[in-house]
Design an enzyme around this catalytic site. Structure first.
Site, short mmCIF file in Angstrom:
data_model
loop_
_atom_site.label_atom_id
_atom_site.label_comp_id
_atom_site.label_asym_id
_atom_site.label_seq_id
_atom_site.Cartn_x
_atom_site.Cartn_y
_atom_site.Cartn_z
N THR A 46 0.83 -1.21 0.00
CA THR A 46 0.00 0.00 0.00
C THR A 46 0.86 1.25 0.00
OG1 THR A 46 -1.66 -1.20 1.28
CG2 THR A 46 -1.88 1.18 1.20
N THR A 47 1.94 1.24 0.77
CA THR A 47 2.82 2.41 0.91
C THR A 47 3.47 2.79 -0.42
OG1 THR A 47 3.23 1.81 3.21
CG2 THR A 47 4.80 3.31 2.22
N TYR A 109 -13.27 -2.43 0.53
CA TYR A 109 -14.48 -1.82 -0.03
C TYR A 109 -15.69 -2.75 -0.06
CZ TYR A 109 -17.60 1.08 -2.78
OH TYR A 109 -18.68 1.81 -3.18
N TYR A 135 -2.83 -9.98 5.10
CA TYR A 135 -2.67 -8.62 5.62
C TYR A 135 -4.02 -8.09 6.08
CZ TYR A 135 -1.34 -3.59 5.42
OH TYR A 135 -1.11 -2.26 5.70
N ARG A 140 -8.10 0.62 6.44
CA ARG A 140 -8.09 0.84 4.99
C ARG A 140 -9.11 -0.02 4.26
NH1 ARG A 140 -4.01 3.69 2.52
NH2 ARG A 140 -2.29 4.39 3.85
N LYS A 164 0.33 -10.08 8.50
CA LYS A 164 0.71 -8.71 8.82
C LYS A 164 -0.53 -8.11 9.47
CE LYS A 164 2.00 -4.21 6.88
NZ LYS A 164 2.18 -3.41 5.64
N ILE A 206 6.40 -5.29 9.47
CA ILE A 206 6.57 -4.70 8.14
C ILE A 206 6.27 -3.23 8.33
CG2 ILE A 206 5.73 -4.59 5.76
CD1 ILE A 206 5.18 -7.60 5.94
#
Length: 296
Positions: A46-47, A109, A135, A140, A164, A206
């Site tokens: 994502t980052t 979503y 994850y 998010r 994660k 992470i």
């Protein structure tokens, strides 16, 4: 899965002022992380602002990191999404030769039920040629993968090797640690809970801030794994302000501001994200200078 212990970092994608991928900047970010002592690199998480990258840009990022890393550290690739069939198809198409594992986010979503989340990862487990780190990041995705679902996946699929966990809830994290198979790894997905997770029995983190400040952050995690609690928390407290600052206006605007203050790359992000404000950049710059004066 020894290579997933310690400090992994979710690499940013540096951009030039014209919003093109800054290949030289990405090379410097990778070198900075490696030289600072991190244990593995996560590509296209994502980052990395992966949602805003074209397929050609994703390929460019992958090739750049592989070439720059030159086999020095294990690599993990982000392969996830909210269209299960598309993720499965990606796993069949992508060359995963250079990667030790994939990182796959819980569907966002759509807000699936726990059974939907389980079936999503079941399909990925059946398709993936590499070990999988699931994850969970409810802030998010809009849904929380419960500890019971994580443990169920860990028990049912041998190639689901780690989570994660970025739920921010230590009760949920300790529930996973208590009930998981012995070989399954719990990796913190939040910088602020990284040390508590490690001290509770987690394998590491992470990290976002770890790529900008790799030396102190990696040392903190290693001390935590060695159960040197006092020394680890001393570093944690020195980094705590920065952990808050980099998320003040969203990720990765904050960590890119750290890299700009270090003159490694620009702080440019792509819409719908916007660059860190001048005020935040000033605070981050002062924090980085202050940290540099402290021996950790």
């Amino acid at each position: 899965m020894e290579y997933l212990y310690g400090t992994g970092v979710a690499l940013i994608t540096p951009f030039n002022p014209d919003f093109s991928v800054d290949v030289n900047g990405l090379q410097r970010v990778v070198e900075h992380s490696i030289n600072g002592g991190v244990d593995y690199l996560v590509v296209l998480g994502t980052t990395a602002e992966t949602a805003t990258l074209t397929d050609a840009e994703k390929t460019l990022v992958i090739k750049t990191v592989i070439k720059t890393n030159a086999g020095r550290l294990p690599l993990v690739l982000g392969v996830g999404g909210n269209n299960t069939m598309h993720v499965v198809d990606e796993l069949k198409r992508i060359d995963l030769t250079e990667f030790v594992a994939i990182l796959s986010v819980s569907p966002y979503y759509n807000k699936p039920t726990q059974e939907g989340i389980y079936q999503h990862f079941k399909a990925i487990a059946q398709a993936s040629p590499k070990p999988i780190i699931v994850y969970n990041v409810p802030g998010r995705t809009g849904s929380n993968m419960l500890a019971s679902t994580t443990v169920r996946l860990a028990q049912d699929f041998k190639n689901i090797v780690a989570i994660k966990e970025a739920c921010g809830d230590m009760n949920q994290i300790t529930e996973i640690l208590k009930n998981k198979p012995s070989s399954f790894l719990v990796i913190s997905g939040d910088d602020i809970t990284a040390l508590p997770t490690v001290l509770a029995g987690g394998a590491g983190v992470i990290s976002v801030i770890g790529q900008g400040l790799p030396a102190p952050f990696s040392k903190m995690i290693n001390l935590g794994l060695d159960k040197k609690v006092g020394e680890a928390y001393e570093i944690h407290h020195s980094l705590e302000e920065g952990m808050g600052l980099i998320f003040e206006e969203g990720n990765p605007a904050g960590i890119k501001a750290i890299f700009e203050s270090l003159e490694i790359c620009k702080a440019v992000v792509r819409l719908p994200l916007v660059e860190a404000s001048a005020n935040l950049k000033s605070k981050i710059g002062k924090f980085v200078k202050k940290l540099a004066k402290v021996s950790v």
